[in-house]
Design a protein around this motif. Structure first.
Motif, mmCIF file in Angstrom:
data_model
loop_
_atom_site.group_PDB
_atom_site.id
_atom_site.type_symbol
_atom_site.label_atom_id
_atom_site.label_comp_id
_atom_site.label_asym_id
_atom_site.label_seq_id
_atom_site.Cartn_x
_atom_site.Cartn_y
_atom_site.Cartn_z
ATOM 1 N N LEU A 19 0.833 -1.208 0.000
ATOM 2 C CA LEU A 19 0.000 0.000 0.000
ATOM 3 C C LEU A 19 0.866 1.256 0.000
ATOM 4 C CD1 LEU A 19 -2.888 -0.992 2.432
ATOM 5 C CD2 LEU A 19 -2.955 -0.854 -0.055
ATOM 6 N N ARG A 20 1.989 1.210 0.723
ATOM 7 C CA ARG A 20 2.913 2.353 0.712
ATOM 8 C C ARG A 20 3.484 2.565 -0.684
ATOM 9 N NH1 ARG A 20 4.635 0.365 5.651
ATOM 10 N NH2 ARG A 20 6.466 -0.582 4.707
ATOM 11 N N VAL A 21 3.842 1.475 -1.355
ATOM 12 C CA VAL A 21 4.371 1.578 -2.716
ATOM 13 C C VAL A 21 3.300 2.134 -3.647
ATOM 14 C CG1 VAL A 21 5.218 0.248 -4.698
ATOM 15 C CG2 VAL A 21 6.145 -0.188 -2.431
ATOM 16 N N GLY A 22 2.057 1.706 -3.474
ATOM 17 C CA GLY A 22 0.949 2.218 -4.280
ATOM 18 C C GLY A 22 0.745 3.711 -4.086
ATOM 19 N N GLU A 67 1.161 6.732 -6.864
ATOM 20 C CA GLU A 67 0.150 7.756 -7.128
ATOM 21 C C GLU A 67 0.754 9.156 -7.006
ATOM 22 O OE1 GLU A 67 -3.120 6.818 -4.538
ATOM 23 O OE2 GLU A 67 -3.531 4.948 -5.606
ATOM 24 N N TYR A 68 1.636 9.337 -6.046
ATOM 25 C CA TYR A 68 2.315 10.623 -5.875
ATOM 26 C C TYR A 68 3.171 10.930 -7.112
ATOM 27 C CZ TYR A 68 5.662 14.035 -4.098
ATOM 28 O OH TYR A 68 6.447 15.141 -3.944
ATOM 29 N N GLN A 69 3.883 9.926 -7.618
ATOM 30 C CA GLN A 69 4.697 10.096 -8.820
ATOM 31 C C GLN A 69 3.820 10.459 -10.017
ATOM 32 O OE1 GLN A 69 8.087 10.057 -8.632
ATOM 33 N NE2 GLN A 69 7.687 9.732 -6.459
ATOM 34 N N ALA A 70 2.656 9.808 -10.110
ATOM 35 C CA ALA A 70 1.731 10.070 -11.216
ATOM 36 C C ALA A 70 1.212 11.511 -11.167
ATOM 37 C CB ALA A 70 0.573 9.084 -11.178
ATOM 38 N N VAL A 71 0.881 11.995 -9.990
ATOM 39 C CA VAL A 71 0.409 13.372 -9.835
ATOM 40 C C VAL A 71 1.494 14.349 -10.287
ATOM 41 C CG1 VAL A 71 -0.181 15.143 -8.116
ATOM 42 C CG2 VAL A 71 -1.328 12.937 -8.074
ATOM 43 N N LYS A 72 2.738 14.075 -9.908
ATOM 44 C CA LYS A 72 3.844 14.958 -10.319
ATOM 45 C C LYS A 72 3.961 15.014 -11.842
ATOM 46 C CE LYS A 72 7.608 13.665 -8.287
ATOM 47 N NZ LYS A 72 8.850 13.448 -7.530
ATOM 48 N N VAL A 73 3.839 13.855 -12.495
ATOM 49 C CA VAL A 73 3.936 13.807 -13.960
ATOM 50 C C VAL A 73 2.786 14.586 -14.596
ATOM 51 C CG1 VAL A 73 3.683 12.254 -15.947
ATOM 52 C CG2 VAL A 73 5.271 11.690 -14.118
ATOM 53 N N PHE A 106 -10.016 10.577 -16.011
ATOM 54 C CA PHE A 106 -10.033 9.629 -14.903
ATOM 55 C C PHE A 106 -8.799 8.748 -15.058
ATOM 56 C CE2 PHE A 106 -14.331 10.987 -15.677
ATOM 57 C CZ PHE A 106 -14.808 11.246 -14.398
ATOM 58 N N VAL A 107 -7.926 8.774 -14.053
ATOM 59 C CA VAL A 107 -6.620 8.126 -14.171
ATOM 60 C C VAL A 107 -6.512 6.951 -13.201
ATOM 61 C CG1 VAL A 107 -4.116 8.469 -14.081
ATOM 62 C CG2 VAL A 107 -5.607 10.366 -14.768
ATOM 63 N N GLU A 108 -6.125 5.814 -13.738
ATOM 64 C CA GLU A 108 -5.810 4.629 -12.940
ATOM 65 C C GLU A 108 -4.290 4.512 -12.890
ATOM 66 O OE1 GLU A 108 -6.321 1.011 -10.779
ATOM 67 O OE2 GLU A 108 -7.576 2.769 -11.096
ATOM 68 N N VAL A 109 -3.750 4.389 -11.694
ATOM 69 C CA VAL A 109 -2.298 4.277 -11.526
ATOM 70 C C VAL A 109 -1.968 2.842 -11.144
ATOM 71 C CG1 VAL A 109 -0.271 5.111 -10.269
ATOM 72 C CG2 VAL A 109 -2.167 6.676 -10.762
ATOM 73 N N LYS A 110 -1.035 2.259 -11.857
ATOM 74 C CA LYS A 110 -0.578 0.900 -11.556
ATOM 75 C C LYS A 110 0.912 0.960 -11.271
ATOM 76 C CE LYS A 110 -4.285 -1.385 -11.722
ATOM 77 N NZ LYS A 110 -4.805 -1.864 -10.454
ATOM 78 N N PRO A 116 10.617 3.396 -4.274
ATOM 79 C CA PRO A 116 11.005 4.725 -3.780
ATOM 80 C C PRO A 116 12.527 4.911 -3.663
ATOM 81 C CG PRO A 116 9.174 3.873 -2.505
ATOM 82 C CD PRO A 116 9.634 2.762 -3.402
ATOM 83 N N GLU A 117 13.257 3.818 -3.578
ATOM 84 C CA GLU A 117 14.707 3.899 -3.425
ATOM 85 C C GLU A 117 15.425 4.157 -4.746
ATOM 86 O OE1 GLU A 117 12.976 1.035 -2.157
ATOM 87 O OE2 GLU A 117 12.727 2.177 -0.310
ATOM 88 N N GLU A 118 14.730 4.013 -5.849
ATOM 89 C CA GLU A 118 15.357 4.199 -7.156
ATOM 90 C C GLU A 118 14.507 5.120 -8.017
ATOM 91 O OE1 GLU A 118 13.751 0.329 -9.521
ATOM 92 O OE2 GLU A 118 15.154 -0.036 -7.884
ATOM 93 N N SER A 119 15.084 5.592 -9.094
ATOM 94 C CA SER A 119 14.353 6.467 -10.005
ATOM 95 C C SER A 119 13.376 5.625 -10.840
ATOM 96 C CB SER A 119 15.343 7.192 -10.913
ATOM 97 O OG SER A 119 14.680 8.092 -11.735
#
Length: 142
Positions: free
Chosen positions: A18-21, A25-31, A64-68, A119-122
Motif C-alpha cells: 500500500l505504501r508503494v501504491g 500515485e504521488y509520482q503520477a500526480v507529479k507527472v 479519470f486516471v488509474e495508476v498501476k 522509492p529507493e530508485e528512479s
C-alpha cells in the motif's frame, strides 16, 4: 466516540504494497502536473466500492486516471492489470462521479499511468492517454 489515530501512526502500520501504491500515485500526480494537468481529486471514493486514483482536468477534458505501480515487470506490464472488470468498475465510478457532482464536461477520457520501480530508485513512468473507452454498459446522459 472513535479513538483518535494519528496519520503518522496509520502510515507506519500500512502494509508495504500500500505504501508503494501511494508512492506511485504521488509520482503520477507529479507527472500530470508537469504536463499542465490540473488535479481535481486524488483517491476519490465514489459509492461504497469504487475509487478513482486521480481525477484531472486537461483543457476541456475531464480525465479519470488509474495508476498501476510495480517494483518490476517480471509478471508483465502494469497496464495488463487493467482488465475488462477493472475498466467496467472505472467506467461505473466515472459516471457516478459525474452524476453526483452534476458535471457535463465537454470530453472525458480514461488514462493509465504505469510506475515501475521503488522509492529507493528512479522510477520509469509511462502515461497512456485514452487507454480505454467508457464501458458500453454505461452511457452519458447529455
Amino acid at each position: 466516540m472513535k479513538p483518535f489515530i494519528s496519520r503518522l501512526f496509520v502510515r507506519q502500520i500500512e502494509s508495504a504494497h500500500l505504501r508503494v501504491g501511494r508512492w506511485g500515485e504521488y509520482q503520477a500526480v507529479k507527472v500530470l502536473r508537469s504536463k499542465g494537468f490540473r488535479i481535481v481529486g486524488e483517491r476519490v471514493r465514489v459509492g461504497k466500492r469504487d475509487e478513482v486514483d486521480i481525477i484531472a482536468k486537461d483543457q476541456k477534458t475531464l480525465v479519470f486516471v488509474e495508476v498501476k505501480t510495480r517494483k518490476n515487470e517480471s509478471f508483465g506490464r502494469p497496464f495488463s492489470a487493467v482488465n475488462k472488470e477493472k475498466r467496467k468498475c472505472l467506467s461505473r465510478a466515472a459516471v457516478s462521479y459525474l452524476k453526483q457532482k452534476k458535471l457535463t464536461p465537454e470530453f472525458i477520457r480514461f488514462d493509465v499511468i504505469e510506475v515501475v520501480g521503488t522509492p529507493e530508485e528512479s522510477p520509469e513512468i509511462r502515461h497512456i492517454e485514452n487507454a480505454f473507452p467508457l464501458d458500453s454498459s454505461y452511457q452519458l446522459w447529455w
